[in-house]
Design a protein around this motif. Sequence first.
Motif, PDB file in Angstrom:
ATOM      1  N   ASP A 177      23.182  30.554  -1.840  1.00 12.39           N
ATOM      2  CA  ASP A 177      21.986  30.412  -1.007  1.00 12.39           C
ATOM      3  C   ASP A 177      20.915  29.739  -1.851  1.00 12.39           C
ATOM      4  N   LEU A 178      21.280  28.577  -2.404  1.00 12.46           N
ATOM      5  CA  LEU A 178      20.536  27.982  -3.508  1.00 12.46           C
ATOM      6  C   LEU A 178      19.218  27.338  -3.094  1.00 12.46           C
ATOM      7  N   GLU A 179      19.154  26.783  -1.907  1.00 14.03           N
ATOM      8  CA  GLU A 179      18.010  25.953  -1.519  1.00 14.03           C
ATOM      9  C   GLU A 179      16.653  26.647  -1.672  1.00 14.03           C
ATOM     10  N   PRO A 180      16.466  27.865  -1.147  1.00 11.21           N
ATOM     11  CA  PRO A 180      15.143  28.487  -1.307  1.00 11.21           C
ATOM     12  C   PRO A 180      14.782  28.787  -2.755  1.00 11.21           C
ATOM     13  N   TYR A 181      15.773  28.995  -3.609  1.00  6.88           N
ATOM     14  CA  TYR A 181      15.495  29.308  -5.010  1.00  6.88           C
ATOM     15  C   TYR A 181      15.186  28.054  -5.818  1.00  6.88           C
ATOM     16  N   LEU A 182      15.699  26.914  -5.373  1.00  5.12           N
ATOM     17  CA  LEU A 182      15.322  25.658  -6.011  1.00  5.12           C
ATOM     18  C   LEU A 182      13.864  25.336  -5.732  1.00  5.12           C
ATOM     19  N   ALA A 183      13.400  25.707  -4.542  1.00  5.48           N
ATOM     20  CA  ALA A 183      12.004  25.459  -4.182  1.00  5.48           C
ATOM     21  C   ALA A 183      11.056  26.390  -4.931  1.00  5.48           C
ATOM     22  N   PRO A 243      11.914  28.778  -8.092  1.00  2.49           N
ATOM     23  CA  PRO A 243      12.887  29.387  -9.010  1.00  2.49           C
ATOM     24  C   PRO A 243      12.525  30.786  -9.487  1.00  2.49           C
ATOM     25  N   ILE A 244      11.244  31.110  -9.557  1.00  2.00           N
ATOM     26  CA  ILE A 244      10.852  32.429 -10.046  1.00  2.00           C
ATOM     27  C   ILE A 244      11.402  33.539  -9.157  1.00  2.00           C
ATOM     28  N   GLN A 245      11.704  33.202  -7.908  1.00  3.23           N
ATOM     29  CA  GLN A 245      12.238  34.197  -6.973  1.00  3.23           C
ATOM     30  C   GLN A 245      13.644  34.653  -7.344  1.00  3.23           C
ATOM     31  N   ILE A 246      14.306  33.912  -8.221  1.00  2.00           N
ATOM     32  CA  ILE A 246      15.626  34.339  -8.685  1.00  2.00           C
ATOM     33  C   ILE A 246      15.521  35.718  -9.346  1.00  2.00           C
ATOM     34  N   LEU A 247      14.395  35.986  -9.974  1.00  2.00           N
ATOM     35  CA  LEU A 247      14.192  37.257 -10.675  1.00  2.00           C
ATOM     36  C   LEU A 247      13.693  38.359  -9.751  1.00  2.00           C
ATOM     37  N   ASN A 248      13.363  38.010  -8.535  1.00  2.00           N
ATOM     38  CA  ASN A 248      12.767  38.973  -7.614  1.00  2.00           C
ATOM     39  C   ASN A 248      13.849  39.740  -6.851  1.00  2.00           C
ATOM     40  N   ILE A 249      14.564  40.606  -7.544  1.00  6.43           N
ATOM     41  CA  ILE A 249      15.629  41.365  -6.892  1.00  6.43           C
ATOM     42  C   ILE A 249      15.065  42.501  -6.037  1.00  6.43           C
TER      43      ILE A 249
END
Length: 273
Positions: free
Chosen positions: A68-74, A76-82
């Motif tokens: 589900d890569l697209e929103p995280y490319l926009a 990236p800090i959200q990758i850490l937002n578990i």
Amino acid sequence: MDRVAFELLGIEIYWYALIIVFGIVVAMWLSTRESIRVNMKPDDVTDFMLVGLPVAFIGARLYYVLFDLEPYLADPIQILNIRSGGLAIYGGLIAGGIWLYFFCRRNFISPWTFLDVAAPNVLLAQAIGRWGNFMNQEAFGADTTRAFLESLCIPKFIINNMEIDGIYRQPTFLYESLWSVLGFIIIIILRKKADFFKQGEVALSYVIWYSFGRFFIEGMRTDSLYLLGELRVSQLLSALLFIGAWAILIWRRKKVTNLKLYNRSYGKDQFII
């Protein structure tokens, strides 16, 4: 239902986290008890989890992000937002399995022995963890009606919480949780039967059971991760795991002549794949 269980020093603690941790603790406790019965050291379970748990969480997050890569490319800090969700069970199992291989090799434990000890308890932990999805109102299925949910004879608090954005949803979290609990009970009963399972077959039974149910339940969900925009990733992986586990089980029965029985009498032994 409120997603937040309580606040600690101004930080909101979510039910999702508490339920996941509870499932892990239960799995570790049961695995430690079983490790003693097969003459493994109880510390082996704890030592594995010290690294295996964070590795599994990282794997679960990366698996979700990659598909589900697209929103995280926009952003990236959200990758850490578990805290907002986004952990995939299969990613955690894959990452944990890789660590298990190296851990067993280093400690001269058969991976099959360790997997047989842990697999049913992981299944139970997954069943518990799905209630974290319930509290977050995620991992649900298609639109349905309250009348249909009431016809399932499930508690009203579940029915009430399955009203999401004004629409009642299929409680696929519940279907998977119940499927996993049933699998746990069946595998534990069969594991206690003398001369029923050979070494490694408890773990393979877990894979067969879970992947079979997950394939159909995943098809009911509305939040699936997709490959090439069409294939549900978890359905594809479930099918591959189901076929692969059966193939390995049959191959080992026919080709490996010195398979041990799961009789709770073996323990640390040579490293066997």
